[in-house]
Write an enzyme that holds these catalytic residues in place. Structure first.
Site, short mmCIF file in Angstrom:
data_model
loop_
_atom_site.label_atom_id
_atom_site.label_comp_id
_atom_site.label_asym_id
_atom_site.label_seq_id
_atom_site.Cartn_x
_atom_site.Cartn_y
_atom_site.Cartn_z
N GLU A 109 12.48 1.26 81.89
CA GLU A 109 12.91 2.11 80.76
C GLU A 109 13.36 1.31 79.55
OE1 GLU A 109 15.76 4.84 82.47
OE2 GLU A 109 14.30 5.65 83.88
N ASP A 127 8.75 13.89 90.58
CA ASP A 127 9.34 15.18 90.97
C ASP A 127 9.04 16.19 89.88
OD1 ASP A 127 11.31 14.35 89.09
OD2 ASP A 127 12.79 13.91 90.66
#
Ligand SMILES: *[C@@H]1O[C@H](CO)[C@@H](O)[C@H](O)[C@H]1NC(C)=O
Ligand SMILES: *[C@@H]1O[C@H](CO)[C@@H](O)[C@H](O)[C@H]1NC(C)=O
Length: 406
Positions: A152, A261
């Site tokens: 990230e 997810d």
């Protein structure tokens, strides 16, 4: 009234397609992937039914420690390292013959305060970062299929995220991190890992620039991890996902979905659960369709231990198994996306309903076509459907809470 009552009775009858099939990892390997896997975390490992399924290598050929290899866990104070928790998960993977994705070395979050609040010069922070990477990667040397080296580093607009590494070292922290990891374990494949790359937007372009930055420095980068965190219904089409993945493999790196997810605004409905199944199918299907997409990891496998409810208010139900460890439609969606064998079943069932003193009996015949089927859910706690398996299969309890059509 009578018609309504009959309709309600029929709607309540499940028409299960319980056909023996491969598990997720078995289907993934058959489709040419290296693994299908899941994240896990140390606190959950006291939950025996949870660990029983985590150990099920038909579904999970790979595991990722959710937290225990992060900087705050491995080097809580400078120069003092702790591998106890990470080792528990590495040992579990090894004992089960599951690949280990190691996660993560340099990230702005879950950093101990000695890093975030330290007084650094360019040289001292580089030295601290290199020491962290060298020590952690050396400890796990030979055990990690992948390392998420940098996590990230980008904002959603594609600019570099402001963090202690970027503000002190500049973008050079990224190739320096990859070089240190490669030196400590030449056999681990080294990944850059981020979210929201799947839309092919500016952020994806910046991630490709990171790949090229590392390559241009002469350091090794082997792959890019697409985290794959989504809200149900926002997953791009499979064709679009394929083209984004290919824009990375064109640079000579592998790709993988690393934290997938698909969260749902609660409460779930049949419609949102079906959409979630389609979303997972597109995601995993895009990986199957791309040479160089090596694996697919979900960010834990049961809603019982998902990070979603505590992070995204009102959302949950993001994983293929519910909080009672029962498979949801998303499990079959994943199998379909993995191209598991096509089966067609026809199930006839009869319902009767009494209304206004008149007994009406109706017979419903449903043809369910699916390109996969599930093990399980033909019985067991939490399963409310009928105990019906396809012709030739018998509902068999594998353990106290889980059954399969075998
Ligand atoms: C899970 O697998 C590990 C390693 O193979 C084993 O030691 C442990 O007993 C298993 N646990 C359960 C609940 O199956
Ligand atoms: C810090 O040092 C590295 C390695 O020499 C260099 O590449 C980088 O540009 C330096 N950063 C700053 C902000 O001076």
């Amino acid at each position: 009234m009578i018609k309504l009552a009959v309709t309600a009775a029929l709607a309540a009858i499940a028409l299960p397609t319980c056909i023996s099939a491969l598990g997720l990892d078995q289907a993934a390997v058959a489709a040419g992937l290296t693994y299908f896997g899941t994240a896990t975390d140390n606190p959950e490992l006291t939950d025996i039914p949870y660990v029983t399924q985590l150990n099920n290598t038909a579904d999970f050929g790979q595991i990722t420690p959710g937290n225990s290899q992060k900087w705050d866990a491995t080097e809580p104070s400078q120069g003092t390292f702790s591998f106890t928790e990470g080792d528990v998960i590495a040992d579990l993977a090894e004992a089960n013959g599951q690949y280990l994705r190691c996660h993560t070395l340099v990230w702005y979050n879950q950093l101990p305060s000695w890093v975030t609040s330290g007084t650094w010069t360019n040289a001292t922070l580089i030295a601290a970062m290199q020491n962290h990477i060298t020590t952690v990667v050396s400890h796990y040397k030979g055990r990690c299929l992948h390392w998420d080296v940098v996590n990230e580093a980008l904002n959603d607009d594609g600019t570099y995220r402001t963090n202690i590494f970027y503000t002190t070292i500049g973008e050079a922290y990224i190739p320096l991190a990859f070089a240190a990891a490669a030196a400590a374990d030449p056999s681990a494949k080294l990944f850059y890992n981020d979210y929201n790359l799947e839309y092919g937007s500016t952020k994806a372009a910046s991630a490709r620039a990171i790949v090229q930055l590392v390559q241009a420095s002469g350091a090794k980068i082997d792959g890019v991890g697409f985290q794959g965190h989504f809200v149900v219904g926002t997953v791009p089409s499979q064709a679009s996902l394929v083209s984004v993945l290919q824009s990375f493999t064109a640079l000579g790196v592998e790709v993988a979905y690393t934290e997938a997810d698909v969260r749902i605004l609660l409460p779930t409905t049949a419609t949102t659960l079906a959409q979630q199944s389609s979303d997972f199918q597109a995601l995993v299907g895009s990986c199957v369709a791309v040479d160089g997409c090596v694996g697919f990891t979900i960010w834990d496998w049961t809603d019982k231990y998902s990070w979603v409810p505590s992070t995204f208010t009102g959302y949950g139900a993001a994983l293929p198994w519910d909080e009672d460890l029962v498979k949801k439609p998303a499990y079959d969606g994943l199998l379909v996306g993995l191209g598991a064998s096509v089966s067609t079943t026809t199930t006839a069932t009869t319902a009767s309903s009494t209304a206004s003193g008149v007994t009406v009996t109706a017979t419903a015949t449903a043809t369910t076509t699916t390109t996969a089927a599930h093990w399980g859910q033909c019985g067991g706690s939490g399963w409310t459907g009928a105990t019906v398996c396809a012709s030739g299969y018998t509902c068999t309890y594998v353990n106290a809470w889980y059954s399969q059509c075998l």
